[in-house]
Design a protein around this motif. Sequence first.
Motif, PDB file in Angstrom:
ATOM      1  N   TRP A  63     -57.747  39.607 -14.068  1.00  0.00           N
ATOM      2  CA  TRP A  63     -58.103  38.197 -13.990  1.00  0.00           C
ATOM      3  C   TRP A  63     -58.547  37.807 -12.578  1.00  0.00           C
ATOM      4  O   TRP A  63     -59.366  36.908 -12.392  1.00  0.00           O
TER       5      TRP A  63
ATOM      6  N   ARG B 186     -60.840  32.909  -9.379  1.00  0.00           N
ATOM      7  CA  ARG B 186     -60.362  31.546  -9.604  1.00  0.00           C
ATOM      8  C   ARG B 186     -59.109  31.275  -8.768  1.00  0.00           C
ATOM      9  O   ARG B 186     -58.689  30.140  -8.626  1.00  0.00           O
TER      10      ARG B 186
ATOM     11  N   ASN C 192     -55.851  31.748  -9.221  1.00  0.00           N
ATOM     12  CA  ASN C 192     -54.808  31.005  -9.933  1.00  0.00           C
ATOM     13  C   ASN C 192     -53.407  31.544  -9.623  1.00  0.00           C
ATOM     14  O   ASN C 192     -53.239  32.657  -9.134  1.00  0.00           O
TER      15      ASN C 192
ATOM     16  N   PHE D  43     -59.318  21.973 -13.007  1.00  0.00           N
ATOM     17  CA  PHE D  43     -60.001  23.182 -12.560  1.00  0.00           C
ATOM     18  C   PHE D  43     -61.519  23.087 -12.549  1.00  0.00           C
ATOM     19  O   PHE D  43     -62.172  23.836 -11.836  1.00  0.00           O
TER      20      PHE D  43
ATOM     21  N   HIS E   8     -53.244  31.859 -21.211  1.00  0.00           N
ATOM     22  CA  HIS E   8     -54.416  32.296 -20.437  1.00  0.00           C
ATOM     23  C   HIS E   8     -55.061  31.083 -19.756  1.00  0.00           C
ATOM     24  O   HIS E   8     -54.808  29.942 -20.109  1.00  0.00           O
ATOM     25  N   TYR E   9     -55.951  31.366 -18.803  1.00  0.00           N
ATOM     26  CA  TYR E   9     -56.742  30.311 -18.171  1.00  0.00           C
ATOM     27  C   TYR E   9     -58.089  30.132 -18.865  1.00  0.00           C
ATOM     28  O   TYR E   9     -58.547  29.026 -19.056  1.00  0.00           O
TER      29      TYR E   9
ATOM     30  N   GLU F 187     -55.197  25.136 -19.215  1.00  0.00           N
ATOM     31  CA  GLU F 187     -54.077  25.755 -18.511  1.00  0.00           C
ATOM     32  C   GLU F 187     -53.270  26.645 -19.439  1.00  0.00           C
ATOM     33  O   GLU F 187     -53.158  26.363 -20.630  1.00  0.00           O
TER      34      GLU F 187
ATOM     35  N   TYR G 172     -46.183  23.961 -20.115  1.00  0.00           N
ATOM     36  CA  TYR G 172     -47.078  24.581 -19.136  1.00  0.00           C
ATOM     37  C   TYR G 172     -46.356  25.699 -18.399  1.00  0.00           C
ATOM     38  O   TYR G 172     -45.232  25.520 -17.920  1.00  0.00           O
TER      39      TYR G 172
ATOM     40  N   GLU H  82     -47.420  27.334 -15.575  1.00  0.00           N
ATOM     41  CA  GLU H  82     -47.504  27.351 -14.117  1.00  0.00           C
ATOM     42  C   GLU H  82     -46.243  26.777 -13.481  1.00  0.00           C
ATOM     43  O   GLU H  82     -45.747  27.309 -12.490  1.00  0.00           O
TER      44      GLU H  82
END
Length: 530
Positions: free
Chosen positions: A112, A117, A119, A264, A408-409, A415, A430, A432
């Motif tokens: 990824w 990105r 992340n 994002f 996944h993003y 998110e 979420y 994150e």
Amino acid sequence: MKSKFAIILVGLSIFFSCNTEKKKVIKDVEPEKKNILFILADDYGYNDLSYRNDSFYETPNIDLIAKEGTVFNSGYATCQVCSPSRASIMNGQFPARHGITDWIGAREGEKWREKKRFNKLLPPKYNHNLAHNDVTLPEALKEAGYTTFFAGKWHLGSQGSWPKDHGFDINIGGWDGGSPRGGFFSPYNNPNLEDGDDGENLSMRLAQETVKFMEANKDDKFLAYLSFYAVHGPIQTTKEKWAKYRDKAEKNGIEESSFKMKKFLPMRETQDNPVYAGLIETMDDAVGVVLKGLKDLGLDQNTIVVFTSDNGGVSAGDAFSTSNLPLRGGKGYQYEGGIREPYFIKVPWLNKVKETDVPATGTDFYPTLLDLVGADLKPEVHADGVSLLPVLNGGDIAERPLIWHYPHYGNQGGEPSSIIRKGDWKLIHYYEDNRQELFNLKTDLEELHDLSVENSTKVEELKRILFDYLEEVGARFPIKDPLYKVELEERHLQNMATKKLESLEKQRMQFLSPDFDPKNDWWGSLQTND
């Protein structure tokens, strides 16, 4: 004379009344031989049709399915991106159970990072092929004596896991690719679709192949599964359709700006893309070809017609094509704009329910269609689906939780999250930061008011049901990226909020310019990578 005339009138009245009643009975008689036409659009949003929103797009043929069938106002795809949702239709399982949790080809784990990105999380691995040990919907119908046909987008595995490997007798155009590699005009660059004349339209070709199949099998029971590549990017249309919708956008009034930065990526908030509108109209024209074919062949009264989509309209990422407002978000997103879809089921011999608010999802097609044609259900396979036949008959089904798992993003700005809807309540978890959002969809369909703080008991209840299910099916989860650096992500997001947003606004105005010229052999293509 008056009495004789009165007797004649009474007689005629009885005659016409009996005939009318007879016609009604005939119309409602359940046919012995039942066919299925399943139409699946790609990336087609809840409000991308004139049935719900006639301000810009024109879709009279898709509207006709809605008007003659049952509209599920709370109809969902099982994922906010394509491959997981498509697998769920085939096997009646939520993505967390069947393991295809992202579009096949998306980067996983440390790969990824190649997306740059920056992340916080690394997404987990996912299955890259539809499982062979599950009896798919077409395989179950073959057991019931059906001939099965597939045309269009597959995206459920590489060679060895194509449509013919999972129960379809005929495959035209289905293979690894999730987008039309050659675009929407021949040559198609598709190993399972012979090229037509230069400039032949892909959606029309798939429709015509579907009609040919139905004609050849009109005396047999069949499943015709028409899976459009439209309206996925690259978005393309003809000059004539572009001009029609450019003029329509101008008459509606062109806003100075359309995009707003989200977490994002920038997101489109207007429906005024003339290239995309033309692409939609061509797909609708193709739907009209198939519906006319059914009628001309005398099959319209004994054929079930389904129309749905695999995820929400693309408002961010990919071709930034449309707006799903008033629904929040779009393809790739955890909000209703990413998962709520057109969801229509037309059963000619059932005319009891025109609209319903009963929540339904992609896993329900499998048992519903088996139930409608009188085939044996396979609950050990379609473990997350229920038959909607009671709803179509004017009844109800028991309340059950609907589960989404997308750790996944992706490419559109959503998110890593898991979702549960039960009744009117929707909880989003979420990964994150392990926070929750709670919405009441009955009073807040736009998902503007997070009620998690004042409803902590409901949050805990739904969270427990959600994670009990995920644990039961062996769901995979993202992990923290040990190489994450906040300054790199902030720099990337600043670039999205300035340069990317500015370039999108510039491109939008180019599409809307009377002098727009793509300088290509096709119109308005915008390449995407999924």
